[in-house]
Design an enzyme around this catalytic site. Structure first.
Site, PDB file in Angstrom:
ATOM      1  N   ASP A   1      -1.325   7.063   1.422  1.00 25.23           N
ATOM      2  CA  ASP A   1       0.110   6.784   1.283  1.00 25.23           C
ATOM      3  C   ASP A   1       0.560   5.951   2.487  1.00 25.23           C
ATOM      4  O   ASP A   1      -0.255   5.395   3.204  1.00 25.23           O
ATOM      5  CB  ASP A   1       0.901   8.103   1.188  1.00 25.23           C
ATOM      6  CG  ASP A   1       0.574   9.045   2.358  1.00 25.23           C
ATOM      7  OD1 ASP A   1      -0.118   8.614   3.305  1.00 25.23           O
ATOM      8  OD2 ASP A   1       1.021  10.201   2.308  1.00 25.23           O
ATOM      9  N   ASP A   2       1.846   5.874   2.709  1.00 21.40           N
ATOM     10  CA  ASP A   2       2.326   5.033   3.811  1.00 21.40           C
ATOM     11  C   ASP A   2       2.473   5.813   5.104  1.00 21.40           C
ATOM     12  O   ASP A   2       3.388   5.583   5.888  1.00 21.40           O
ATOM     13  CB  ASP A   2       3.652   4.361   3.419  1.00 21.40           C
ATOM     14  CG  ASP A   2       3.399   3.291   2.381  1.00 21.40           C
ATOM     15  OD1 ASP A   2       2.333   2.665   2.448  1.00 21.40           O
ATOM     16  OD2 ASP A   2       4.250   3.107   1.500  1.00 21.40           O
TER      17      ASP A   2
END
Ligand code: WTA
Length: 777
Positions: free
Chosen positions: A647-648
């Site tokens: 994910d980020d």
């Protein structure tokens, strides 16, 4: 100090320059393949890009970042691109590039299947004596029961090792991990009533072990050390608990703790646990803004903080930041009614620092003034199994940090049981976890787990490289540490400082070495095993998260063979699965999203005050599963290899930082119109922060402005989240619907623009050229 090349230089060099620099920096010559390697060697083929087409010959350490794997032998697992990784992160140092075409094309690399590990079998056998699982058969039998009969398995452990005021029901566990079936929940040890602090302290004192050392404090400067027995810690915990009660704090109230790594931090945590107050520890490296937003979110009734602290040569004026944080919280509508300040008595601190002169005298109390007068007896608040124990804020891919909620009994049982099994921990062992209590590792493996087991814990105020990179080894030698638990970033940094800092210390007390926080590269693993452990100590590479609160995938010491870089097999009761994009489980050798199929005792219970966010973040992506946010690979032996966040979230030195948080800090600067942040490979920190910044119309870019932008992030989050690179971006690559294409930015940040893939959805494809033009400027 590490001898790594400054990041900026590294990134603006051509490949051959990079190779040369790295070789010089590490002072290592290409090594010939040894006989063992030769037997196990195989070839990999990598595609070399046009810009890097130069003759290459060197060790895998020296070849990095710009290759895409095109074909790979079965021995190394399924083919996949591995963006930004050093080849040495996958293979051993003795592997080497044997042929390079000197032009774009294929590059052949000979690699050994896995680094040959030197194991001192006799020493391993000695470690096995104290291990709680002796071999794979024993593990299999226990694991099978733990997943088939979780109620029975965990109840047996709970009754055998813990005090219960009321024991849990026979059928005590229930959960729902499927958003389609109703609200997500986990509930463990239903019917049970207990208290975590009682289990960590009173139980040992009552058993006659009050004189055993509970904490050994090791100050920032060598020589400033003292120890506290279990009885002394219990007395101080009781006094703090009584002070908290005296200001009206009781069960269910939240208390914020913003302190350095001094014994008073775990003492304050235990005092909260004793009276049923929910603690929320905010890491001492966070800024005033970050502290304020956390106090506001949980509406803390008290803040416990410290005057100041020395970390290495640097003084940190905590009370100043805390004061500012209290002011910001008040502006946001939350006045924290009570503040307790611990005066740090380190003689190295300038007395002017942490002076409380500008605080209104009746707005705070000094620990040393109000705590000693309290009674050293205090009633224990018996808690229901699912009563909240603590909150810990952690970063996610979107929005503000989430308050991860953990409850009493499940957390207690899991933190202690993993401490015992993963570290073969016996009462009285000198255990050193270098993590700060501001992170989950310091909660589970300093303040709680090892205390419940009855170990002696080192509380380290300083940093591993101060005053010299020998500090850790010196402390291990002096205190006869048996288990040492740290992060790959620290190992890499100490490894780079040179072996001379380790040699000369007697590390024979060590039995087990642990690592946590990010994937450990085989190179660092080997160094840790051979240089620190001398081949005598199993390495437990523990995969887990703030949300899981305890080890989830971990090689139990001596029960099975370790593979450098793999966290291997699940702990009892944990059912990890790999799923594809569609959420389908993948069997056998595979790579996918790492999910957990069923609840475990210390599973995250909710996001404080936001059940929706809890479900959306962790359970909506793959219905039926808890989604970890990590990618992983399973090899032919069933071992799990964590490949990192998908994910980020950027993992800097083992600290989770949401790219969205850094972006919102950057755009808070008047000159910044837009920002996009990605992670990139960093030789010591694991990942560094690369920020693409678009300035407001008419503002000129300059080095001073870069500094201001970095300062903005330090103010809003904290120094550990400072971007390493500010990359001027006249505009950002966006889809026609305006979504930033981070994939493109990651490629540019890892110098892999040749592999951008499909860019036809970009609203303006010329952005890419422009960004490449601005790289390094
Ligand atoms: C990463 C820290 C590889 C992972 C306990 C996870 C790891 C995140 C390992 C959680 C490991 C932690 N090998 N990666 N042994 N341990 N991670 O919440 O990406 O601060 O999702 O908890 O760290 O970080 P957190």
């Amino acid at each position: 100090m590490s001898r790594c090349i400054p990041t900026k230089r590294l990134l603006s060099e051509s490949l051959s320059e990079r190779i040369q620099n790295q070789t010089t920096a590490r002072q290592t010559a290409p090594q010939p393949l040894g006989a063992t390697d030769r037997r196990r060697q195989f070839s990999d083929v990598y595609r070399i890009s046009k810009s890097d087409a130069r003759p290459v010959l060197g060790t895998l350490d020296t070849v990095r970042m710009t290759f895409v794997r095109t074909r790979i032998s079965a021995a190394a697992g399924p083919a996949r691109p591995f963006r930004g990784q050093t080849l040495s992160q996958r293979f051993s140092r003795s592997s080497r590039v044997i042929r390079s075409p000197g032009r774009a094309g294929n590059l052949t690399v000979t690699a050994s299947k896995s680094p040959p590990i030197h194991i001192d079998r006799q020493a391993y056998a000695a470690v096995a004596q104290s291990a709680f699982v002796k071999n794979m058969d024993e593990y299999r039998a226990m694991y099978d029961r733990s997943v088939k009969d979780p109620d029975g398995f965990w109840r047996d452990i709970a009754l055998e090792n813990f005090h219960w005021e009321t024991p849990p029901n026979e059928k005590h566990a229930s959960f729902n991990f499927d958003v389609r079936e109703g609200p997500i929940f986990s509930s463990w040890f239903e019917g049970g009533r207990t208290n975590v602090a009682y289990n960590a302290l009173d139980r040992h004192v009552q058993a006659g072990n009050g004189d055993r050392a509970c904490f050994i404090f090791e100050g920032n400067d060598p020589g400033r050390t003292y120890s506290l027995t279990y009885a002394q810690v219990l007395a101080e915990v009781s006094r703090v608990a009584n002070w908290l009660r005296s200001v009206g704090v009781g069960k269910g109230d939240t208390v914020a703790l913003y302190m350095p790594m001094v014994c008073e931090l775990p003492i304050a945590m235990l005092a909260c646990a004793r009276i049923g107050a929910i603690h929320s520890v905010v890491f001492g490296g966070f800024s005033a803004d970050a502290l304020a937003s956390r106090m506001v979110d949980c509406q803390s009734k008290v803040l416990i903080t410290s005057t100041a602290v020395m970390r290495g040569k640097k003084a940190i004026n905590l009370s100043h930041i805390a004061r500012e944080g209290l002011g910001i919280a008040a502006q946001q509508g939350h006045r924290v009614p009570n503040v307790l300040v611990h005066r740090n008595e380190d003689p190295a601190l300038d007395p002017a620092l942490g002076a409380l002169g500008d605080w209104e005298p009746d707005s705070y109390s000094i620990w040393q003034d109000v705590v000693p007068g309290q009674s050293d007896c205090s009633d224990v608040e018996w808690m229901d199994a699912e009563d909240p124990l603590f909150l810990l804020y952690t970063s996610g891919s979107t929005g503000k940090p989430k308050g991860v909620l953990h409850t009493t009994a499940g957390y207690m049982v899991y933190a202690a049981t993993t401490s015992k099994f993963s570290f073969a921990m016996q009462p009285g062992d000198v255990f050193w976890c270098t993590a700060d209590c501001g992170w989950i590792t310091g909660h589970s493996y300093l303040a709680y787990g090892p205390l419940i087991v009855g170990a002696t814990n080192v509380v380290f105020e300083g940093v591993p490289t101060y005053p010299t990179p020998s500090r850790c080894w010196e402390v291990i030698d002096q205190l006869k540490v048996k288990q040492f638990y740290t992060a790959p970033t620290a190992i890499r940094s100490l490894m780079r400082s040179g072996n001379e800092h380790v040699e000369g210390f007697d590390l024979s007390s060590l039995h087990i070495l642990g690592t946590v926080g990010e994937p450990i590269n085989p190179e660092a693993w080997k160094w840790y095993h051979e240089m620190v452990g001398k081949g005598r100590c199993p390495i437990v590479d523990t995969w887990w998260q703030t949300e899981t609160a305890g080890h989830m995938i971990v090689p139990l010491p001596t029960a099975w063979e370790e593979k450098p870089g793999s966290t291997s097999l699940p702990f009892f009761g944990v059912e990890p699965v790999l799923v594809n994009e569609k959420g389908e489980e993948l069997e056998g050798e595979a790579e996918g999203y790492l999910c957990i199929k069923s609840s475990w005792p210390s599973a995250i219970r909710s996001v404080y005050g936001d059940q929706d966010r809890f479900e959306t973040t962790y359970f909506a992506p793959f219905p039926g599963y808890y989604f970890s946010g990590d990618g992983a690979r399973r090899d032919q032996d069933g071992y799990i290899w964590i490949t990192g966040r998908v994910d980020d979230v950027i993992n800097v030195s083992g600290h989770r930082i949401g790219s969205a948080e850094v972006e919102s800090a950057l755009v808070a600067h008047d000159s910044c119109a837009e920002a996009a942040v990605v992670g990139y490979e960093h030789p010591v920190k694991g990942q560094g922060i690369w920020a693409f910044v678009t300035l407001v119309e008419g503002v000129e870019h300059s080095d001073d402005l870069k500094k201001e932008l970095v300062a903005e992030v330090r103010t809003q989050i904290g120094p550990f989240a400072s971007p390493d690179i500010i990359h001027w971006a006249p505009s950002l690559p966006k889809t026609r619907s305006g979504k930033i294409m981070r994939r493109v930015l990651r490629k540019i940040a890892s110098f892999e623009e040749e592999q951008l893939g499909d860019t036809s959805t970009l609203a303006d494809p010329s952005v890419v050229e422009m960004l490449i033009h601005f790289r390094g400027k």
